[in-house]
Write a protein that holds these residues in place. Structure first.
Motif, PDB file in Angstrom:
ATOM      1  N   GLY A 184      30.533  20.866  38.506  1.00 37.35           N
ATOM      2  CA  GLY A 184      31.621  20.063  39.065  1.00 37.35           C
ATOM      3  C   GLY A 184      32.042  18.924  38.164  1.00 37.35           C
ATOM      4  O   GLY A 184      32.708  17.981  38.608  1.00 37.35           O
TER       5      GLY A 184
ATOM      6  N   TYR B  72      34.684  23.596  37.170  1.00 37.15           N
ATOM      7  CA  TYR B  72      34.388  22.317  37.823  1.00 37.15           C
ATOM      8  C   TYR B  72      35.183  22.147  39.107  1.00 37.15           C
ATOM      9  O   TYR B  72      34.709  21.531  40.065  1.00 37.15           O
ATOM     10  N   ALA B  75      33.463  24.302  41.727  1.00 39.83           N
ATOM     11  CA  ALA B  75      32.275  23.595  42.194  1.00 39.83           C
ATOM     12  C   ALA B  75      32.658  22.495  43.182  1.00 39.83           C
ATOM     13  O   ALA B  75      32.022  22.316  44.217  1.00 39.83           O
ATOM     14  N   ARG B  76      33.729  21.781  42.856  1.00 41.39           N
ATOM     15  CA  ARG B  76      34.152  20.703  43.745  1.00 41.39           C
ATOM     16  C   ARG B  76      34.673  21.210  45.083  1.00 41.39           C
ATOM     17  O   ARG B  76      34.625  20.502  46.084  1.00 41.39           O
ATOM     18  N   LYS B 103      28.027  15.395  42.633  1.00 41.25           N
ATOM     19  CA  LYS B 103      29.422  15.319  42.208  1.00 41.25           C
ATOM     20  C   LYS B 103      29.883  13.869  42.136  1.00 41.25           C
ATOM     21  O   LYS B 103      29.683  13.105  43.077  1.00 41.25           O
TER      22      LYS B 103
END
Lengths: 288, 238
Positions: A184, B72, B75-76, B103
């Motif tokens: 992330g 990313y 993932a977020r 995060k």
């Protein structure tokens, strides 16, 4: 004190100061290479450009300190622009290599066009220009200042890399940038930051060396080649390697000129050849 | 549906490695993706995660289209990835590895008992707690697997993509990793599990997708896979 001893010491200081400048350039090269796998051939052109920026800032304001603060910042901004606008579109490491080499030609040509090929003097500030006497040996204040500056940057970099989240992200990305991305973290922002810091350090080195060597278009080749040799000898991606080899090279070059002046220019290359013969990945390099 | 994959195609150069993959995972489900080597199981996970760019198709997560997003952003959106090679950061300490999973470096609602925090991870993985300050690279294979799972959990994902977690581990560690996945799933995290150890996979999953030649060959319950010889011969046995 024995004049011979004091001569050795002051030559040593000269060497260490030069080594510190090499380290500033080489560590920027190294961190960019270690994390992004990019061998930035334009790195030394940015280093030289910063010296010219400083010349301009000092010309306008008459203040070296403003040059020291702003010239590296301008350079870093240009570095970031290069990374965002051009480098991200380059395909593969060969593409990056050729692209950065081309950018370095453009910078050098632009410098010659704008400022000519003359050596331009850069006055160091009064407070740094004298000699200082420590236990009977006199040292040029400016060289001590350069050593101090580089040490401050070294400590700052260490704190950044080992004590902050951003630094830990950078260290993680050196080993596995895709995994960092999958957690992330916007890896492109991190690259941009690393590129900025790397060129900023090259810029600081350019400003630091300008009052010693003056500002001229051959600066990138003269000092830049040494910095590349440092990175190769110390091991790609290794900051510790870059630091140690920088100091060794600085000392080799200053004592070399003193004792075996006709061989001085090749000492570093010989040292590199010996190191690479036994450790092909450099002193602290890791095998791929 | 938490995750809906429709007609997903992925190419590696000229080879068409995913050919129209369909799969679905419901809220709180643990689903296994099984098949022989080279059928595209890992590529399916990587394509969902955005680590490999699919050439066409759709991946919807909580109704939002996420196909083509960089990893990313995926993932977020709430998907965690535990890769086959574990890929922990060898130079960073166990604690730092876990911290990088958070995060933006900040845990939202740390006091909510459903939120994954360092303390909660250490509670589930007591071995990691003992090695808080050791470099990740010095852990054993099993411990690295725990760390890799823990690191993804720190991002508080709704769905975890887990690739071959038992590979290369001793039987005792395999059992531990299995139990941890069960606990995580009971705690509300959905899991898409790629696993070659059939016993482990079938003991965890109720629903199974069987993959062959770059697409999902069929969907079955764990019970069917256990009892149906033909199914196993067709998709799983060498």
């Amino acid at each position: 004190m024995d004049p011979m001893v004091s001569m050795y010491i002051s030559q040593g200081i000269h060497g260490i100061a030069y080594g510190m400048i090499l380290f500033l350039i080489a560590s920027g090269l190294n961190i960019i290479f270690g994390m992004m796998g990019i061998l930035n051939m334009a790195h030394t052109a940015f280093f030289m450009l910063a010296a010219y920026f400083c010349y301009v800032v000092v010309g306008i304001t008459g203040n070296f300190w403003l040059g020291l603060v702003f010239a590296p910042l301008f350079t870093a901004v240009l570095g970031v622009v290069m990374e965002r606008v051009f480098l991200r579109k380059a395909v593969g490491h060969m593409g990056e290599l050729i692209l950065t080499m081309g950018i370095s030609f453009v910078i050098v040509a632009a410098i010659k066009k704008i400022w000519g090929t003359e050596s331009l003097p850069l006055q160091m500030p009064e407070i740094l220009s004298g000699m200082v006497n420590i236990v009977g040996v006199s040292y040029p204040v400016y060289r001590l200042f350069v050593i101090g500056l580089a040490l401050v940057i070294l400590v700052f970099m260490m704190l950044l890399l080992y004590r902050t989240r951003l630094g830990k992200i950078v260290r993680a990305a050196v080993s596995d940038r895709d995994m960092v991305n999958a957690l992330g973290i916007n890896i492109n922002m991190v690259f941009m930051f690393v590129f900025g810091v790397g060129t900023w350090m090259a810029g600081l080195a350019g400003v630091a060396i300008a009052p010693i060597l003056t500002v001229f278009p051959g600066l990138a080749d003269q000092v830049g080649m040494d910095a590349f040799i440092v990175v190769v000898t110390g091991g790609f991606g290794s900051l510790a390697g870059a630091f140690i080899v920088s100091i060794i090279f600085g000392l080799l070059s200053s004592y070399g000129v003193q004792f075996v002046s006709q061989f001085a220019p090749v000492l570093m290359v010989v040292f590199m050849a010996i190191v690479l013969a036994f450790r092909p990945n450099g002193l602290f390099g890791v095998k791929e | 549906m938490l995750l809906e994959v429709k007609d997903l195609n992925t190419h590696y150069g000229p080879s068409h490695v995913l050919q129209g993959v369909h799969l679905e995972i419901g809220e709180g489900e643990l689903v296994a993706l099984l098949g022989r080597n080279g059928m595209g199981k890992s590529t399916t996970l990587k394509s969902i995660m955005g680590m490999v760019k699919p050439t066409s198709g759709s991946v919807k997560f909580e109704g939002q289209e996420i196909v083509g997003l960089p990893p990313y952003k995926v993932a977020r959106a709430g998907i965690g990835y535990v890769p086959e090679e574990r890929r922990i950061f060898p130079e960073l300490s166990v604690l730092d590895n876990l911290m990088l999973g958070i995060k933006d470096g900040k845990i939202r609602n740390p006091n909510d008992p459903n939120t994954w925090t360092i303390e909660r991870i250490f509670h589930h993985f007591p071995k990691l707690a003992e090695r808080t300050h050791q470099a990740g690279g010095r852990l054993s294979g099993g411990e690295q697997q725990m760390l890799s799972i823990g690191r993804s959990l720190m991002g508080n994902p709704k769905l975890l993509l887990v690739d071959e977690p038992s590979e290369g581990l001793s039987p005792i560690m395999v059992q531990e990793v299995r139990n941890v996945l069960e606990e995580i799933n009971k705690a509300g995290v959905s899991v898409l599990l790629v696993e070659h150890n059939l016993k482990v996979a079938l003991s965890l999953a109720k629903r199974v997708y069987l993959m062959s030649k770059a697409c999902i060959g069929c969907q079955a319950s764990a019970q069917e896979v256990r009892s149906n010889h033909e199914l196993r011969a067709k998709y799983l046995e060498a």
